[in-house]
Enzyme design. Sequence first.
Site, PDB file in Angstrom:
ATOM      1  N   TRP A   1      41.876  -9.390  15.992  1.00  0.00           N
ATOM      2  CA  TRP A   1      42.376  -8.630  14.859  1.00  0.00           C
ATOM      3  C   TRP A   1      43.916  -7.904  15.501  1.00  0.00           C
ATOM      4  CZ3 TRP A   1      41.375 -10.610  10.721  1.00  0.00           C
ATOM      5  CH2 TRP A   1      39.918 -11.203  10.651  1.00  0.00           C
TER       6      TRP A   1
ATOM      7  N   ASP B   1      42.278   0.506  13.149  1.00  0.00           N
ATOM      8  CA  ASP B   1      41.426  -0.210  12.288  1.00  0.00           C
ATOM      9  C   ASP B   1      40.129   0.002  12.832  1.00  0.00           C
ATOM     10  OD1 ASP B   1      40.145  -2.499  11.028  1.00  0.00           O
ATOM     11  OD2 ASP B   1      41.359  -4.064  11.863  1.00  0.00           O
TER      12      ASP B   1
ATOM     13  N   LYS C   1      31.886  -4.929   6.216  1.00  0.00           N
ATOM     14  CA  LYS C   1      31.382  -4.908   7.456  1.00  0.00           C
ATOM     15  C   LYS C   1      30.149  -3.658   7.233  1.00  0.00           C
ATOM     16  CE  LYS C   1      34.393  -7.809   8.860  1.00  0.00           C
ATOM     17  NZ  LYS C   1      35.727  -7.673   9.280  1.00  0.00           N
TER      18      LYS C   1
HETATM   19  C1  LIG Z   1      37.033  -8.378   9.338  1.00  0.00           C
HETATM   20  C2  LIG Z   1      38.300  -7.683   9.942  1.00  0.00           C
HETATM   21  C3  LIG Z   1      39.458  -7.710   9.423  1.00  0.00           C
HETATM   22  C4  LIG Z   1      39.862  -8.462   8.276  1.00  0.00           C
HETATM   23  O1  LIG Z   1      39.290  -8.121   7.127  1.00  0.00           O
HETATM   24  P1  LIG Z   1      39.593  -9.004   5.794  1.00  0.00           P
HETATM   25  O2  LIG Z   1      38.878  -8.035   4.700  1.00  0.00           O
HETATM   26  O3  LIG Z   1      39.061 -10.341   5.939  1.00  0.00           O
HETATM   27  O4  LIG Z   1      41.015  -8.915   5.646  1.00  0.00           O
HETATM   28  C5  LIG Z   1      40.185  -6.894  10.059  1.00  0.00           C
HETATM   29  N1  LIG Z   1      40.123  -6.084  11.331  1.00  0.00           N
HETATM   30  C6  LIG Z   1      38.867  -5.993  11.636  1.00  0.00           C
HETATM   31  C7  LIG Z   1      38.629  -5.298  12.812  1.00  0.00           C
HETATM   32  C8  LIG Z   1      37.926  -6.895  11.111  1.00  0.00           C
HETATM   33  O5  LIG Z   1      36.563  -6.754  11.494  1.00  0.00           O
END
Ligand SMILES: *Cc1c(COP(=O)(O)O)cnc(C)c1O
Length: 360
Positions: free
Chosen positions: A102, A171, A195
């Site tokens: 990521w 993030d 998540k």
């Molecule tokens: C799932 C995830 C993303 C991407 O999420 P999307 O909604 O598919 O764009 C980005 N960063 C992290 C840490 C993630 O777990």
Amino acid sequence: MARVYNFSSGPAALPEEVLKKAQREMLDWQGVGMSVMEMSHRSKEFTSILDSAKQRVKNLLKVPDNYEILFVQGGASTLFAQIPANLAYGFETVSYLDTGVWSSKAIKEAAKYAKVNVVASSKAQNYTTVPDLSEWQIDPNSAYLHIVQNETIGGVEFDFLPETDLPIVADLSSTILSREIDISRYALIYAGAQKNIGPVGSVLVIIRKDMLERSQDSLPSVWNFKQLALNNSMINTPPTYSIYLANLVLEWLDEQGGVSEIEKVNVEKARRLYQKLDSSRLYSNPIDPAYRSRMNVPFILQDESLNSEFLVEAENAGLKTLAGHRTVGGMRASIYNAMPLAGVDALIEFMSAFEKKHGY
Ligand SMILES: *Cc1c(COP(=O)(O)O)cnc(C)c1O
């Protein structure tokens, strides 16, 4: 049909109580005679849901008054571009830590807006650890420093932050609300909902108000953080049902005692699962023990030819979505807030029986 224990990394399991409440309110939300999905986003009913979600985020994460809470359309991947578009204006460089898949994707998008200074990378260690703070080379002239505190695919998590004058952007998609954090250390945090917050469709953004001044009028309006803040996340129609369910999840989290209480459960779930992995001859986890993720636990089987049998039998035992990410293979158990301790215990019990059956 009985509900299974779902170890999906995202979209991920939601608390059963939340789904039941949504079911009860499906046809008629609190006596208005329609579903939340059918309501005008400008109605006082929906505005009350949005305000409630924001207030709960504020309380649960102890968000100081000088921050705005936004629910932005799209996914965390949208934010990979939206963040440099808003925050890098007038700067030549942005600084990014590289700890996995990521981080790398965020870097790739940021490079479309500014020169990316990668402060440190654990790529040479196959992303099994986090570079020591002493190795981070932060460019003091960068627009901000970006970090991914839990790499959902790699299963690497860290909780320390560097001492830096740069605004820290994080993030937290797969770790938000799972542990206590000090919001005042960050300039912006963001987390895709699917998540630990609710169903996919919105991204929670918590941004320090002074950062809003960086957003230029030349940006697409729906991407402009300042405009989003001025318009209560409603430049256009927000993902109303996603926000409604997020509010129910946040309410559920309140009922669990908030972040500090769920953190204790999360610590215990992770402790038990890693202990199982570390005491086994069949299973193992490759991550530096100092940086093992509490939320996403990848593991491999010593004998890979047992992988498909493991997955089939796990499914039969009501333990679903344990296959590792398609790029990594092996297994991964995502154990977010909604996964109860009993689910982790059921997984461990299954793993022990499977191991025994195969003579390990
Ligand atoms: C799932 C995830 C993303 C991407 O999420 P999307 O909604 O598919 O764009 C980005 N960063 C992290 C840490 C993630 O777990």
